[in-house]
Design a protein around this motif. Structure first.
Motif, PDB file in Angstrom:
ATOM      1  N   PRO A 326      19.980 -29.197 -69.172  1.00 56.44           N
ATOM      2  CA  PRO A 326      19.631 -29.434 -67.760  1.00 56.44           C
ATOM      3  C   PRO A 326      19.938 -28.219 -66.885  1.00 56.44           C
ATOM      4  CG  PRO A 326      20.851 -31.294 -68.667  1.00 56.44           C
ATOM      5  CD  PRO A 326      20.906 -30.207 -69.700  1.00 56.44           C
ATOM      6  N   SER A 327      18.998 -27.886 -66.040  1.00 55.74           N
ATOM      7  CA  SER A 327      19.209 -26.771 -65.111  1.00 55.74           C
ATOM      8  C   SER A 327      19.753 -27.252 -63.774  1.00 55.74           C
ATOM      9  CB  SER A 327      17.893 -26.014 -64.888  1.00 55.74           C
ATOM     10  OG  SER A 327      16.887 -26.898 -64.403  1.00 55.74           O
ATOM     11  N   ASP A 328      19.521 -28.529 -63.452  1.00 52.95           N
ATOM     12  CA  ASP A 328      19.987 -29.095 -62.183  1.00 52.95           C
ATOM     13  C   ASP A 328      21.218 -29.960 -62.408  1.00 52.95           C
ATOM     14  OD1 ASP A 328      17.829 -27.937 -60.833  1.00 52.95           O
ATOM     15  OD2 ASP A 328      16.541 -29.669 -61.284  1.00 52.95           O
ATOM     16  N   TRP A 329      22.061 -29.981 -61.396  1.00 52.44           N
ATOM     17  CA  TRP A 329      23.211 -30.869 -61.452  1.00 52.44           C
ATOM     18  C   TRP A 329      22.726 -32.316 -61.346  1.00 52.44           C
ATOM     19  CZ3 TRP A 329      28.502 -29.803 -61.831  1.00 52.44           C
ATOM     20  CH2 TRP A 329      28.831 -28.443 -61.887  1.00 52.44           C
ATOM     21  N   PRO A 330      23.298 -33.215 -62.137  1.00 50.38           N
ATOM     22  CA  PRO A 330      22.866 -34.616 -62.083  1.00 50.38           C
ATOM     23  C   PRO A 330      23.290 -35.277 -60.779  1.00 50.38           C
ATOM     24  CG  PRO A 330      24.753 -34.370 -63.548  1.00 50.38           C
ATOM     25  CD  PRO A 330      24.330 -32.984 -63.169  1.00 50.38           C
ATOM     26  N   PRO A 331      22.674 -36.405 -60.423  1.00 46.84           N
ATOM     27  CA  PRO A 331      22.978 -37.068 -59.144  1.00 46.84           C
ATOM     28  C   PRO A 331      24.403 -37.599 -59.049  1.00 46.84           C
ATOM     29  CG  PRO A 331      21.510 -38.411 -60.503  1.00 46.84           C
ATOM     30  CD  PRO A 331      21.575 -37.069 -61.138  1.00 46.84           C
ATOM     31  N   TRP A 332      25.080 -37.754 -60.178  1.00 47.42           N
ATOM     32  CA  TRP A 332      26.443 -38.290 -60.136  1.00 47.42           C
ATOM     33  C   TRP A 332      27.500 -37.194 -60.013  1.00 47.42           C
ATOM     34  CZ3 TRP A 332      28.278 -35.754 -64.283  1.00 47.42           C
ATOM     35  CH2 TRP A 332      27.438 -35.567 -65.377  1.00 47.42           C
ATOM     36  N   THR A 333      27.086 -35.965 -59.692  1.00 48.10           N
ATOM     37  CA  THR A 333      28.015 -34.842 -59.645  1.00 48.10           C
ATOM     38  C   THR A 333      29.161 -35.082 -58.666  1.00 48.10           C
ATOM     39  OG1 THR A 333      26.278 -33.274 -60.257  1.00 48.10           O
ATOM     40  CG2 THR A 333      28.243 -32.380 -59.182  1.00 48.10           C
ATOM     41  N   VAL A 334      28.820 -35.463 -57.422  1.00 42.48           N
ATOM     42  CA  VAL A 334      29.859 -35.654 -56.405  1.00 42.48           C
ATOM     43  C   VAL A 334      30.818 -36.757 -56.829  1.00 42.48           C
ATOM     44  CG1 VAL A 334      30.288 -36.354 -54.033  1.00 42.48           C
ATOM     45  CG2 VAL A 334      28.422 -34.776 -54.545  1.00 42.48           C
ATOM     46  N   GLU A 335      30.268 -37.840 -57.364  1.00 49.14           N
ATOM     47  CA  GLU A 335      31.115 -38.947 -57.815  1.00 49.14           C
ATOM     48  C   GLU A 335      32.092 -38.490 -58.896  1.00 49.14           C
ATOM     49  OE1 GLU A 335      30.592 -43.269 -60.076  1.00 49.14           O
ATOM     50  OE2 GLU A 335      28.854 -42.241 -59.223  1.00 49.14           O
ATOM     51  N   ALA A 336      31.604 -37.640 -59.810  1.00 50.66           N
ATOM     52  CA  ALA A 336      32.465 -37.145 -60.880  1.00 50.66           C
ATOM     53  C   ALA A 336      33.567 -36.249 -60.329  1.00 50.66           C
ATOM     54  CB  ALA A 336      31.632 -36.389 -61.908  1.00 50.66           C
ATOM     55  N   ILE A 337      33.217 -35.393 -59.362  1.00 54.78           N
ATOM     56  CA  ILE A 337      34.214 -34.488 -58.782  1.00 54.78           C
ATOM     57  C   ILE A 337      35.293 -35.279 -58.054  1.00 54.78           C
ATOM     58  CG2 ILE A 337      34.560 -32.697 -57.041  1.00 54.78           C
ATOM     59  CD1 ILE A 337      31.810 -31.597 -57.811  1.00 54.78           C
ATOM     60  N   VAL A 338      34.868 -36.297 -57.324  1.00 54.79           N
ATOM     61  CA  VAL A 338      35.828 -37.117 -56.590  1.00 54.79           C
ATOM     62  C   VAL A 338      36.792 -37.823 -57.539  1.00 54.79           C
ATOM     63  CG1 VAL A 338      36.059 -39.125 -55.075  1.00 54.79           C
ATOM     64  CG2 VAL A 338      34.284 -37.425 -54.640  1.00 54.79           C
ATOM     65  N   SER A 339      36.300 -38.159 -58.747  1.00 60.86           N
ATOM     66  CA  SER A 339      37.135 -38.892 -59.699  1.00 60.86           C
ATOM     67  C   SER A 339      38.029 -37.986 -60.527  1.00 60.86           C
ATOM     68  CB  SER A 339      36.244 -39.714 -60.642  1.00 60.86           C
ATOM     69  OG  SER A 339      35.481 -38.856 -61.485  1.00 60.86           O
ATOM     70  N   PHE A 340      37.992 -36.664 -60.270  1.00 62.07           N
ATOM     71  CA  PHE A 340      38.846 -35.742 -61.016  1.00 62.07           C
ATOM     72  C   PHE A 340      40.304 -36.174 -60.855  1.00 62.07           C
ATOM     73  CE2 PHE A 340      41.021 -31.642 -61.739  1.00 62.07           C
ATOM     74  CZ  PHE A 340      40.434 -31.296 -62.947  1.00 62.07           C
ATOM     75  N   PRO A 341      41.118 -36.083 -61.937  1.00 57.36           N
ATOM     76  CA  PRO A 341      42.504 -36.590 -61.872  1.00 57.36           C
ATOM     77  C   PRO A 341      43.303 -36.089 -60.676  1.00 57.36           C
ATOM     78  CG  PRO A 341      41.945 -36.007 -64.124  1.00 57.36           C
ATOM     79  CD  PRO A 341      40.774 -35.607 -63.286  1.00 57.36           C
ATOM     80  N   VAL A 342      43.088 -34.848 -60.273  1.00 56.35           N
ATOM     81  CA  VAL A 342      43.697 -34.339 -59.044  1.00 56.35           C
ATOM     82  C   VAL A 342      42.556 -34.021 -58.092  1.00 56.35           C
ATOM     83  CG1 VAL A 342      45.125 -32.568 -57.983  1.00 56.35           C
ATOM     84  CG2 VAL A 342      45.640 -33.358 -60.296  1.00 56.35           C
ATOM     85  N   PRO A 343      42.249 -34.920 -57.153  1.00 54.46           N
ATOM     86  CA  PRO A 343      41.115 -34.686 -56.256  1.00 54.46           C
ATOM     87  C   PRO A 343      41.215 -33.327 -55.580  1.00 54.46           C
ATOM     88  CG  PRO A 343      41.975 -36.899 -55.986  1.00 54.46           C
ATOM     89  CD  PRO A 343      42.934 -36.185 -56.873  1.00 54.46           C
ATOM     90  N   LEU A 344      40.074 -32.665 -55.491  1.00 56.58           N
ATOM     91  CA  LEU A 344      40.053 -31.325 -54.923  1.00 56.58           C
ATOM     92  C   LEU A 344      40.560 -31.320 -53.483  1.00 56.58           C
ATOM     93  CD1 LEU A 344      39.296 -28.396 -55.438  1.00 56.58           C
ATOM     94  CD2 LEU A 344      36.976 -28.908 -54.666  1.00 56.58           C
ATOM     95  N   VAL A 345      40.220 -32.365 -52.739  1.00 60.77           N
ATOM     96  CA  VAL A 345      40.671 -32.437 -51.342  1.00 60.77           C
ATOM     97  C   VAL A 345      42.187 -32.483 -51.280  1.00 60.77           C
ATOM     98  CG1 VAL A 345      40.708 -33.882 -49.277  1.00 60.77           C
ATOM     99  CG2 VAL A 345      38.567 -33.497 -50.500  1.00 60.77           C
ATOM    100  N   ARG A 346      42.778 -33.282 -52.156  1.00 66.35           N
ATOM    101  CA  ARG A 346      44.237 -33.374 -52.171  1.00 66.35           C
ATOM    102  C   ARG A 346      44.859 -32.040 -52.555  1.00 66.35           C
ATOM    103  NH1 ARG A 346      47.771 -37.022 -56.415  1.00 66.35           N
ATOM    104  NH2 ARG A 346      49.820 -36.155 -55.862  1.00 66.35           N
ATOM    105  N   PHE A 347      44.227 -31.350 -53.528  1.00 64.51           N
ATOM    106  CA  PHE A 347      44.745 -30.055 -53.967  1.00 64.51           C
ATOM    107  C   PHE A 347      44.747 -29.056 -52.809  1.00 64.51           C
ATOM    108  CE2 PHE A 347      43.771 -25.766 -55.577  1.00 64.51           C
ATOM    109  CZ  PHE A 347      44.901 -25.538 -56.350  1.00 64.51           C
ATOM    110  N   VAL A 348      43.624 -28.976 -52.087  1.00 65.47           N
ATOM    111  CA  VAL A 348      43.534 -28.040 -50.968  1.00 65.47           C
ATOM    112  C   VAL A 348      44.529 -28.419 -49.872  1.00 65.47           C
ATOM    113  CG1 VAL A 348      42.015 -27.135 -49.177  1.00 65.47           C
ATOM    114  CG2 VAL A 348      41.136 -27.492 -51.486  1.00 65.47           C
ATOM    115  N   ARG A 349      44.654 -29.736 -49.616  1.00 70.88           N
ATOM    116  CA  ARG A 349      45.591 -30.192 -48.583  1.00 70.88           C
ATOM    117  C   ARG A 349      47.023 -29.775 -48.921  1.00 70.88           C
ATOM    118  NH1 ARG A 349      44.583 -35.328 -48.731  1.00 70.88           N
ATOM    119  NH2 ARG A 349      43.212 -35.453 -46.911  1.00 70.88           N
ATOM    120  N   GLU A 350      47.412 -29.974 -50.199  1.00 73.72           N
ATOM    121  CA  GLU A 350      48.775 -29.631 -50.592  1.00 73.72           C
ATOM    122  C   GLU A 350      49.018 -28.130 -50.484  1.00 73.72           C
ATOM    123  OE1 GLU A 350      51.246 -31.640 -51.264  1.00 73.72           O
ATOM    124  OE2 GLU A 350      49.976 -33.398 -50.942  1.00 73.72           O
TER     125      GLU A 350
END
Length: 546
Positions: A326-350
Motif C-alpha cells: 500500500p502506498s497510502d496510509w489506511p483509514p484507521w491510521t489515527v485510531e492506531a496512533i491514538v491506541s499506542f501504549p504511550v499516547p503521543l500527546v501524553r509523551f509531548v505533554r510530559e
C-alpha cells in the motif's frame, strides 16, 4: 486469433483450442512429469501433481500416457539429469493400476553419476553409483504397450517441467546435444540425440535464478551451525528407513545422508548434525538445489549448456502471487496512533511539563495538544513518512535488534514493494513477503545484464521475471507464434512465453491449492498443455546448435 491476452492461461487455452481444431493428436507419446522427488502420494493422499487431486490420473483418463520421474528434490541439476535419463531409459516402470487406484512400486533402479564429481572430492558425494532407487511411474490405459519402452529416437517424449525441473531438462537436452565426453560416456557418450524431446513446457521455472536462496541465507545468516543442526535432524527423520520404506525420499544416499549399517537414530542424528558430517559437506558444496537455483548457479548453468535444441518446441508460463505494498496510509491510521501504549500527546505533554518555564501555560499546552488529535494535524504524518518506511523501521530498528539481543539467530526481512495475495498458501506467505523486498546484489545485477525487469514480483519461490526463459535471445512473445505453420524451422528452438498468470503461487502451479477456483484453473492448465503439445509434429533428427 490473437494471443495477446495479459493472462497467460487464456493464451494457452486459445492456442490449444486452435491446434485442436486444425491438427491431429498423437496420445501415444508419453508426457513426462514430476521433478520434485516423489512419485506415489505422500501419506497415501497428497500428490505432487495435484495435491488431493491426481493430475496424472486425470490425464490418463483422457487418453494420455504419463510418466512420473522421481528425481532428487534438493539435488544438483547434474544429479537430476542423470537420474531422469536413467529412469527414461531403464525399460521398466512401476505401474498405476486404475482398478485398484494403487501403484505397484519397485525399487531396483541403479543410477550412475559418472565422473562429474571426481575433480573436487572434498565437495562431492562418497559414491558415484547408487542402487535401489524407485522406478518411474507409468499412468496409461494400455500399460502393455509400454513394456520395455525406452526413451529414444523412435520413442520420443514430451516434458512438462515445474520449477527447477525446467533447468534440469534444459541440462539433460544439452547433454543430449553435446554429449558429456569423459564425464559420463555411459549416459551421454553420444551427441546429437536431442530430437528425442518433442516439446518442453516450463511452469514457474527459475530460468535466470531465484532470490529465494538469498532470502533464506539472510534469514539464517547468523546461525550456520544451527542451520546444519536443523537440517541434520530433518534429514535424519526422513532418511532413517531404507528407500523403499521412506515416506519422502531425499535421494541423497550417495552423500551418506542415510542410515549406515545398524546405526541407531540417535547416532545417525549426531552424525548428520556434526559440522564435519555429510549434511554439512552437502550444504556447503555447490552441488545442491540451493546453489543451482540461485542467480549465480543458473549463470554457471548457462556457461556449460546449450540454451535450446532446434529440434524441440518450448513454451513457458509465468506466475506471481503478489499485490503492491500500500502506498497510502489506511483509514484507521489515527485510531492506531491514538491506541499506542504511550499516547503521543501524553509523551509531548510530559516532555513540555519537564521544562520549568512551560509549566506556566499548562492549560494552553493542553488545548493545543488535544486539538492535534481532533484536527488535521495528523495529516502531516503521511507527508513525512510512508507506511512502508514505518514498517521497515519497526522491523530493522526494533524487532531485529530485539531478536539479536535475545540471542535469536535469525534476521527478519524488511517490507518490500509487494505483499502476498490473500489466497497464498500459508506456508509460502513469508517467502512471498520476503522476496517482495529482496534487492539484487551488485554481482547479480552484472550477471543479469542491463535489462533487469522487476525482480520483486514472485510466486513464493521463483521471481516472475526469471520465468520467461533462459535468455532474451531465445524468448519470444506468444503473440508472434506462427499458428499457420507450426512446423516452420523458426518455431522450434525458441521459448514461446505464454504470459503471466497472477492468481497462483508456486504450489498452486502443480495443483496444491487453497481456493477451489484455483484447483479448476490448474487442472484446465494441464489439460490445455496436453492438448497443445500432443498435436505438434515430431521432427526427425537434425543437427543442433552447440
Amino acid at each position: 486469433m490473437s494471443l495477446r491476452h495479459p493472462d497467460g492461461l487464456v493464451n494457452l487455452r486459445d492456442l490449444a483450442n486452435h491446434v485442436a481444431s486444425n491438427l491431429p493428436e498423437d496420445k501415444t507419446v508419453p508426457i513426462v512429469l514430476g521433478f520434485a522427488g516423489w512419485g506415489s502420494a505422500l501419506f497415501g493422499a497428497i500428490n505432487y501433481w495435484g495435491g488431493i487431486e491426481n493430475i496424472p490420473k486425470l490425464l490418463m483418463e483422457r487418453g494420455y500416457t504419463v510418466i512420473l520421474a522421481p528425481v532428487g528434490p534438493l539435488s544438483s541439476n547434474w544429479e537430476r539429469a542423470c537420474e531422469l535419463y536413467r529412469h527414461l531409459t531403464f525399460g521398466k516402470f512401476s505401474v498405476f493400476v486404475h482398478e485398484t487406484q494403487a501403484i505397484e512400486e519397485h525399487n531396483d533402479v541403479e543410477v550412475s553419476y559418472g565422473k562429474y564429481f571426481d575433480s573436487d572430492p572434498e565437495h562431492s558425494p562418497r559414491q558415484s553409483v547408487i542402487s535401489g532407487r524407485k522406478r518411474a511411474i507409468l499412468f496409461s490405459a494400455s500399460p502393455q504397450d509400454y513394456v520395455d519402452w525406452r526413451w529414444s529416437e523412435t520413442s520420443k517424449a514430451h516434458f512438462i517441467c515445474h520449477s527447477q525441473g525446467g533447468n534440469t531438462v534444459r541440462y539433460l537436452i544439452s547433454l543430449m546435444i553435446r554429449g558429456a565426453g569423459d564425464l559420463h560416456p555411459e549416459y551421454f557418450g553420444s551427441p546429437g540425440r536431442d530430437s528425442w524431446a518433442i516439446t518442453v513446457t516450463t511452469l514457474g521455472t527459475p530460468h535466470r535464478g531465484s532470490t529465494i536462496t538469498d532470502v533464506v541465507e539472510n534469514f539464517l545468516s547468523k546461525s550456520t551451525i544451527q542451520t546444519i543442526q536443523l537440517l541434520g535432524r530433518l534429514f535424519a527423520t526422513v532418511s532413517f528407513n531404507g528407500p523403499d520404506e521412506r515416506v519422502y525420499d531425499l535421494q541423497l544416499d550417495h552423500w551418506d545422508i542415510c542410515r549406515v549399517g545398524n546405526e541407531t537414530f540417535q547416532d545417525m542424528r549426531r552424525r548428520f548434525e556434526s559440522t564435519s558430517g555429510p549434511v554439512a559437506k552437502w550444504i556447503c558444496s555447490n552441488n545442491n538445489a540451493f546453489y543451482d537455483n540461485s542467480i549465480k548457479g543458473v549463470y554457471e548453468l548457462h556457461k556449460k549448456t546449450s540454451l535450446t535444441s532446434k529440434n524441440t518446441y518450448y513454451f513457458s508460463l509465468s506466475f506471481h502471487a503478489t499485490v503492491p505494498f500500500p502506498s497510502d496510509w489506511p483509514p484507521w491510521t489515527v485510531e492506531a496512533i491514538v491506541s499506542f501504549p504511550v499516547p503521543l500527546v501524553r509523551f509531548v505533554r510530559e516532555v513540555l511539563y519537564s521544562v520549568p518555564i512551560v509549566n506556566i501555560g499548562v492549560w494552553i499546552i493542553d488545548r493545543i495538544l488535544n486539538g492535534i488529535i481532533n484536527t488535521a494535524g495528523w495529516a502531516i504524518l503521511p507527508r513525512l513518512l510512508s507506511i512502508r518506511d514505518l514498517v521497515s523501521w519497526v522491523t530493522q530498528e526494533v524487532l531485529n535488534r530485539l531478536l539479536d539481543e535475545t540471542d535469536y539467530r535469525i534476521t527478519l526481512p524488511p517490507p518490500g514493494r509487494y505483499l502476498p495475495r490473500n489466497d497464498v498458501m500459508p506456508l509460502m506467505i513469508a517467502f512471498v513477503y520476503a522476496m517482495g523486498g529482496q534487492d539484487l546484489t551488485s554481482e547479480q545485477k552484472i550477471i543479469l545484464g542491463p535489462n533487469l525487469g522487476n525482480w520483486y514480483q514472485n510466486d513464493g519461490i521463483v521471481n516472475t521475471e526469471s520465468m520467461r526463459g533462459p535468455d532474451d535471445s531465445v524468448v519470444k512473445n506468444i503473440a508472434a507464434f506462427p499458428i499457420s505453420d507450426v512446423n516452420d524451422d523458426s518455431v522450434r528452438g525458441v521459448y514461446w512465453h505464454l504470459g503471466v498468470h497472477d492468481q497462483m503461487d508456486h504450489a498452486d502451479e502443480i495443483g496444491v491449492f487453497i481456493e477451489e477456483n484455483t484447483a479448476q484453473a490448474a487442472k484446465d492448465m494441464y489439460f490445455n498443455i496436453a492438448t497443445l503439445i500432443t498435436r505438434l509434429p515430431h521432427r526427425k533428427r537434425q543437427p543442433s546448435h552447440l
